[in-house]
Design an enzyme around this catalytic site. Structure first.
Site, PDB file in Angstrom:
ATOM      1  N   SER A 124     124.954  18.261   4.631  1.00 56.81           N
ATOM      2  CA  SER A 124     124.513  18.480   5.407  1.00 56.81           C
ATOM      3  C   SER A 124     124.845  17.855   6.717  1.00 56.81           C
ATOM      4  O   SER A 124     125.241  16.461   5.540  1.00 56.81           O
ATOM      5  CB  SER A 124     123.408  18.811   4.996  1.00 56.81           C
ATOM      6  OG  SER A 124     122.624  18.773   6.083  1.00 56.81           O
ATOM      7  N   THR A 126     122.404  15.830   7.516  1.00 58.30           N
ATOM      8  CA  THR A 126     120.967  15.298   7.071  1.00 58.30           C
ATOM      9  C   THR A 126     121.545  14.221   6.098  1.00 58.30           C
ATOM     10  O   THR A 126     120.624  13.462   6.496  1.00 58.30           O
ATOM     11  CB  THR A 126     120.349  16.291   5.989  1.00 58.30           C
ATOM     12  OG1 THR A 126     118.566  15.667   5.522  1.00 58.30           O
ATOM     13  CG2 THR A 126     120.470  16.691   4.312  1.00 58.30           C
ATOM     14  N   TYR A 148     115.647  16.930  -1.249  1.00 56.10           N
ATOM     15  CA  TYR A 148     116.899  17.461  -0.750  1.00 56.10           C
ATOM     16  C   TYR A 148     118.091  16.646  -0.295  1.00 56.10           C
ATOM     17  O   TYR A 148     119.253  16.746  -0.614  1.00 56.10           O
ATOM     18  CB  TYR A 148     116.767  18.762   0.190  1.00 56.10           C
ATOM     19  CG  TYR A 148     117.924  18.866   1.074  1.00 56.10           C
ATOM     20  CD1 TYR A 148     118.437  20.076   0.608  1.00 56.10           C
ATOM     21  CD2 TYR A 148     118.066  19.015   2.555  1.00 56.10           C
ATOM     22  CE1 TYR A 148     119.363  20.570   0.882  1.00 56.10           C
ATOM     23  CE2 TYR A 148     119.249  19.499   3.064  1.00 56.10           C
ATOM     24  CZ  TYR A 148     120.113  20.490   2.154  1.00 56.10           C
ATOM     25  OH  TYR A 148     120.502  20.699   2.538  1.00 56.10           O
ATOM     26  N   LYS A 152     122.504  15.266  -1.281  1.00 52.99           N
ATOM     27  CA  LYS A 152     123.138  15.802  -0.920  1.00 52.99           C
ATOM     28  C   LYS A 152     124.067  14.749  -1.152  1.00 52.99           C
ATOM     29  O   LYS A 152     125.466  14.365  -0.996  1.00 52.99           O
ATOM     30  CB  LYS A 152     123.352  16.253   0.370  1.00 52.99           C
ATOM     31  CG  LYS A 152     122.487  18.264   0.600  1.00 52.99           C
ATOM     32  CD  LYS A 152     123.463  18.832  -0.230  1.00 52.99           C
ATOM     33  CE  LYS A 152     123.089  20.395   0.312  1.00 52.99           C
ATOM     34  NZ  LYS A 152     124.152  21.550  -0.266  1.00 52.99           N
ATOM     35  N   PHE A 177     125.840  21.754  10.348  1.00 57.05           N
ATOM     36  CA  PHE A 177     124.678  21.206  11.166  1.00 57.05           C
ATOM     37  C   PHE A 177     123.284  22.199  11.299  1.00 57.05           C
ATOM     38  O   PHE A 177     123.201  22.430  10.140  1.00 57.05           O
ATOM     39  CB  PHE A 177     125.055  20.491  13.268  1.00 57.05           C
ATOM     40  CG  PHE A 177     125.769  19.444  13.262  1.00 57.05           C
ATOM     41  CD1 PHE A 177     127.227  18.854  12.360  1.00 57.05           C
ATOM     42  CD2 PHE A 177     124.948  18.029  13.364  1.00 57.05           C
ATOM     43  CE1 PHE A 177     127.455  17.089  11.704  1.00 57.05           C
ATOM     44  CE2 PHE A 177     125.753  16.798  13.631  1.00 57.05           C
ATOM     45  CZ  PHE A 177     126.377  16.723  12.294  1.00 57.05           C
TER      46      PHE A 177
HETATM   47  P1  NAD Z   1     121.116  30.206   0.941  1.00 57.81           P
HETATM   48  O1  NAD Z   1     119.192  29.121  -0.010  1.00 57.81           O
HETATM   49  O2  NAD Z   1     120.600  31.503   0.975  1.00 57.81           O
HETATM   50  O3  NAD Z   1     121.945  29.899  -0.525  1.00 57.81           O
HETATM   51  C1  NAD Z   1     122.377  29.359  -1.433  1.00 57.81           C
HETATM   52  C2  NAD Z   1     122.391  30.185  -3.036  1.00 57.81           C
HETATM   53  O4  NAD Z   1     122.823  29.960  -4.079  1.00 57.81           O
HETATM   54  C3  NAD Z   1     121.409  31.435  -3.053  1.00 57.81           C
HETATM   55  O5  NAD Z   1     121.272  32.673  -3.342  1.00 57.81           O
HETATM   56  C4  NAD Z   1     121.028  31.034  -4.177  1.00 57.81           C
HETATM   57  O6  NAD Z   1     120.475  32.272  -5.103  1.00 57.81           O
HETATM   58  C5  NAD Z   1     121.960  30.598  -4.865  1.00 57.81           C
HETATM   59  N1  NAD Z   1     121.431  29.641  -6.119  1.00 57.81           N
HETATM   60  C6  NAD Z   1     120.318  28.046  -5.758  1.00 57.81           C
HETATM   61  N2  NAD Z   1     120.553  27.814  -6.890  1.00 57.81           N
HETATM   62  C7  NAD Z   1     121.605  28.409  -8.191  1.00 57.81           C
HETATM   63  C8  NAD Z   1     121.800  27.727  -9.253  1.00 57.81           C
HETATM   64  N3  NAD Z   1     120.899  26.572  -9.256  1.00 57.81           N
HETATM   65  N4  NAD Z   1     122.669  29.078  -9.864  1.00 57.81           N
HETATM   66  C9  NAD Z   1     123.052  29.218  -9.106  1.00 57.81           C
HETATM   67  N5  NAD Z   1     123.106  29.401  -7.876  1.00 57.81           N
HETATM   68  C10 NAD Z   1     121.798  28.925  -7.291  1.00 57.81           C
HETATM   69  O7  NAD Z   1     121.092  28.998   1.610  1.00 57.81           O
HETATM   70  P2  NAD Z   1     122.210  28.773   2.395  1.00 57.81           P
HETATM   71  O8  NAD Z   1     121.341  28.431   3.842  1.00 57.81           O
HETATM   72  O9  NAD Z   1     123.174  29.946   2.485  1.00 57.81           O
HETATM   73  O10 NAD Z   1     122.900  27.195   2.026  1.00 57.81           O
HETATM   74  C11 NAD Z   1     124.027  27.310   1.158  1.00 57.81           C
HETATM   75  C12 NAD Z   1     124.408  26.045   0.898  1.00 57.81           C
HETATM   76  O11 NAD Z   1     124.230  24.971   2.880  1.00 57.81           O
HETATM   77  C13 NAD Z   1     123.584  25.080   0.412  1.00 57.81           C
HETATM   78  O12 NAD Z   1     124.081  24.255  -0.270  1.00 57.81           O
HETATM   79  C14 NAD Z   1     121.945  24.406   1.572  1.00 57.81           C
HETATM   80  O13 NAD Z   1     122.093  23.127   1.022  1.00 57.81           O
HETATM   81  C15 NAD Z   1     123.727  23.916   2.714  1.00 57.81           C
HETATM   82  N6  NAD Z   1     123.414  23.750   3.860  1.00 57.81           N
HETATM   83  C16 NAD Z   1     122.098  24.669   4.606  1.00 57.81           C
HETATM   84  C17 NAD Z   1     121.760  24.787   6.177  1.00 57.81           C
HETATM   85  C18 NAD Z   1     121.333  25.314   6.360  1.00 57.81           C
HETATM   86  O14 NAD Z   1     120.788  25.287   7.660  1.00 57.81           O
HETATM   87  N7  NAD Z   1     120.831  27.097   5.822  1.00 57.81           N
HETATM   88  C19 NAD Z   1     122.676  23.658   6.936  1.00 57.81           C
HETATM   89  C20 NAD Z   1     123.310  22.780   6.539  1.00 57.81           C
HETATM   90  C21 NAD Z   1     123.490  22.546   4.676  1.00 57.81           C
HETATM   91  C1  WQD Z   2     114.968  22.242  14.140  1.00 59.31           C
HETATM   92  C2  WQD Z   2     114.292  21.928  15.389  1.00 59.31           C
HETATM   93  C3  WQD Z   2     111.919  20.976  14.381  1.00 59.31           C
HETATM   94  C4  WQD Z   2     110.529  24.713  13.459  1.00 59.31           C
HETATM   95  C5  WQD Z   2     116.366  21.312   8.602  1.00 59.31           C
HETATM   96  C6  WQD Z   2     116.900  20.430   7.377  1.00 59.31           C
HETATM   97  C7  WQD Z   2     118.436  20.533   7.479  1.00 59.31           C
HETATM   98  C8  WQD Z   2     119.738  21.394   7.557  1.00 59.31           C
HETATM   99  C9  WQD Z   2     119.172  22.195   8.990  1.00 59.31           C
HETATM  100  C10 WQD Z   2     120.587  22.236   5.103  1.00 59.31           C
HETATM  101  C11 WQD Z   2     113.595  20.683  15.422  1.00 59.31           C
HETATM  102  C12 WQD Z   2     111.809  21.979  15.822  1.00 59.31           C
HETATM  103  C13 WQD Z   2     111.622  23.566  13.719  1.00 59.31           C
HETATM  104  C14 WQD Z   2     109.333  25.004  14.103  1.00 59.31           C
HETATM  105  C15 WQD Z   2     109.865  23.886  15.250  1.00 59.31           C
HETATM  106  N1  WQD Z   2     118.902  21.941   6.351  1.00 59.31           N
HETATM  107  N2  WQD Z   2     110.911  22.794  14.932  1.00 59.31           N
HETATM  108  N3  WQD Z   2     109.133  24.107  14.978  1.00 59.31           N
HETATM  109  O1  WQD Z   2     114.949  19.559  10.987  1.00 59.31           O
HETATM  110  O2  WQD Z   2     117.172  19.946  12.471  1.00 59.31           O
HETATM  111  O3  WQD Z   2     117.268  20.891   9.878  1.00 59.31           O
HETATM  112  O4  WQD Z   2     118.005  23.015   8.374  1.00 59.31           O
HETATM  113  O5  WQD Z   2     120.951  21.092   4.648  1.00 59.31           O
HETATM  114  O6  WQD Z   2     118.546  19.614   6.259  1.00 59.31           O
HETATM  115  O7  WQD Z   2     116.325  18.822   7.820  1.00 59.31           O
HETATM  116  O8  WQD Z   2     116.557  22.217  11.588  1.00 59.31           O
HETATM  117  O9  WQD Z   2     115.360  24.255  12.654  1.00 59.31           O
HETATM  118  O10 WQD Z   2     113.787  22.760  10.708  1.00 59.31           O
HETATM  119  O11 WQD Z   2     114.285  22.244  13.337  1.00 59.31           O
HETATM  120  O12 WQD Z   2     109.414  22.847  16.392  1.00 59.31           O
HETATM  121  O13 WQD Z   2     108.229  25.905  13.669  1.00 59.31           O
HETATM  122  O14 WQD Z   2     113.202  22.114  15.950  1.00 59.31           O
HETATM  123  O15 WQD Z   2     111.305  19.832  14.922  1.00 59.31           O
HETATM  124  O16 WQD Z   2     113.859  19.720  16.506  1.00 59.31           O
HETATM  125  P1  WQD Z   2     116.488  21.126  11.167  1.00 59.31           P
HETATM  126  P2  WQD Z   2     115.125  23.507  11.857  1.00 59.31           P
END
Ligand code: NAD
Ligand code: WQD
Length: 336
Positions: A124, A126, A148, A152, A177
């Site tokens: 991520s 992050t 979190y 990562k 992103f």
């Molecule tokens: P999501 O929660 O929709 O999908 C994750 C899946 O993993 C779920 O179906 C959950 O049931 C499964 N899971 C979690 N822990 C598990 C375990 N211990 N064993 C088996 N299954 C398990 O999330 P997503 O948005 O699809 O994200 C996928 C990956 O990408 C995650 O690792 C997340 O951290 C990363 N990521 C997501 C975002 C985002 O904003 N969505 C951003 C950056 C990184």
């Molecule tokens: C986006 C923008 C908020 C909600 C998060 C995780 C990051 C990654 C992606 C997994 C920001 C603003 C949001 C709301 C708002 N996930 N906002 N009102 O914070 O960039 O990233 O998700 O890896 O690790 O931190 O995403 O969608 O929460 O926020 O004003 O109710 O929207 O302040 O500027 P973020 P977000």
């Protein structure tokens, strides 16, 4: 080529599985359904018109995981499984470290036992913490501000150490992103539990009448209009990045990090405007205090992924909003 997809039933996983199947890969999903619904799998099967092999197994159950590897004989792994809610990770850090870090350690040990050495990992943006400048390059300093993010970062370090110890591994660390959007069919999309943490699902729930008003977290950041700027990326573009990463792993690149973003930053108010334009819906909002831990601006320099993987995002903010809205309006209660 046979791919084991952990977390393949989740938001990004389900979109990626569709593209993998359409590209001719054989798929096995391992997911414990802790943050997804089995209905998502039925919808994906309906979209690709194929039955998909699915194991409801937790990565913390190493024995069962090992059995799956012994039975399935996979060539590579895409590892999405993990917990991802930043606020929740602050409340229950041990649960996050256990699930994300121990779950990944189990996976890596089982892969090693079964001589599977190709891995695509969901990291991520992050891991860049609060970057000094934007756009962000892969060699920027890494840091984390919450459990979190730290999980990562720890996993990334573990993967780099693993590769140093044994160059037979090939690992693509993909730093996403801000994923938004949904499959064009409107059949699958993001289905958060309870009150959405992220901006786009909150906006779509206001638009569909499930929430009254969006709280905009701060308008005093040093950005174009004072609200936070992010690099929103269409989940279909993101999914395509995983196929490109798999193609790269076949060429034995070692352990490499790639930013998956568009390179464009949009403020919260710009996203609201874009959403209004494509949906025709007014989004009620009010400005509230900044959210703890938020940063002003975060967007990628995606040129390394373009050069090395031949991947770049195709879709812009309008298409992201249009597809997010189609999913939400066709499924006001998600997969329920
Ligand atoms: P999501 O929660 O929709 O999908 C994750 C899946 O993993 C779920 O179906 C959950 O049931 C499964 N899971 C979690 N822990 C598990 C375990 N211990 N064993 C088996 N299954 C398990 O999330 P997503 O948005 O699809 O994200 C996928 C990956 O990408 C995650 O690792 C997340 O951290 C990363 N990521 C997501 C975002 C985002 O904003 N969505 C951003 C950056 C990184
Ligand atoms: C986006 C923008 C908020 C909600 C998060 C995780 C990051 C990654 C992606 C997994 C920001 C603003 C949001 C709301 C708002 N996930 N906002 N009102 O914070 O960039 O990233 O998700 O890896 O690790 O931190 O995403 O969608 O929460 O926020 O004003 O109710 O929207 O302040 O500027 P973020 P977000």
């Amino acid at each position: 080529m046979k791919i084991l997809v952990t977390g393949g039933n989740g938001y990004i996983g389900s979109h990626t599985v569709i593209q993998l199947i359409n590209a001719g890969y054989e798929i096995v999903i391992v997911d414990n359904l802790c943050n997804s619904k089995i209905e998502a799998l039925s919808r994906v099967e309906n979209i690709v018109n194929t039955k998909i092999k699915f194991h409801k197994v937790d990565l913390l159950n190493k024995e069962k995981l090992n059995q799956i590897f012994e039975d399935e004989k996979v060539d590579a792994v895409i590892h999405f499984a993990g917990l991802k809610a930043v606020g929740e990770s602050v409340e229950i850090p041990l649960h996050y470290y256990n699930n994300n870090v121990v779950g990944t350690l189990n996976l890596l040990e089982v892969m090693k036992n079964n001589k599977v050495s190709k891995l695509v990992f969901s990291s991520s943006a992050t891991v860049y913490g609060d970057p000094h400048t934007v756009p962000i390059l892969e060699n920027f300093p890494l840091s984390a501000t919450n459990p979190y993010g730290r999980s990562k970062l720890m996993i990334e370090e573990i993967l780099r150490d693993l590769y140093k110890s044994d160059n037979n591994w090939d690992i693509a660390i993909l730093r996403y992103f801000n994923p938004v959007g949904a499959h064009e069919s409107g059949k699958i999309g993001e289905d958060p539990n309870g009150i959405p943490n992220n901006l786009m699902p909150f906006i779509t729930q206001v638009a569909v009448g499930k929430r009254e008003s969006l709280a905009v977290f701060g308008n005093d950041y040093p950005t174009v209009d004072g609200t936070g700027v992010r690099d929103y990326i269409h989940v279909v573009d993101l999914a395509a990045g995983h196929l490109k990463a798999l193609e790269k792993l076949v060429k034995n690149p070692g352990c490499v990090e790639y930013n998956l973003g568009t390179g464009n930053g949009y403020s919260v108010l710009q996203v609201i405007d874009a959403f209004k334009k494509v949906s025709g819906k007014e989004i009620a909002y009010s400005i509230v205090d900044r959210r703890a831990g938020d940063i002003a601006a975060c967007y990628a320099d995606p040129k390394f992924a373009k050069e090395e993987l031949g991947w770049e995002a195709k879709y812009g903010i309008d298409k992201m909003c249009e597809d997010s809205w189609r999913w939400q309006s066709q499924n006001p209660d998600g997969y329920e």
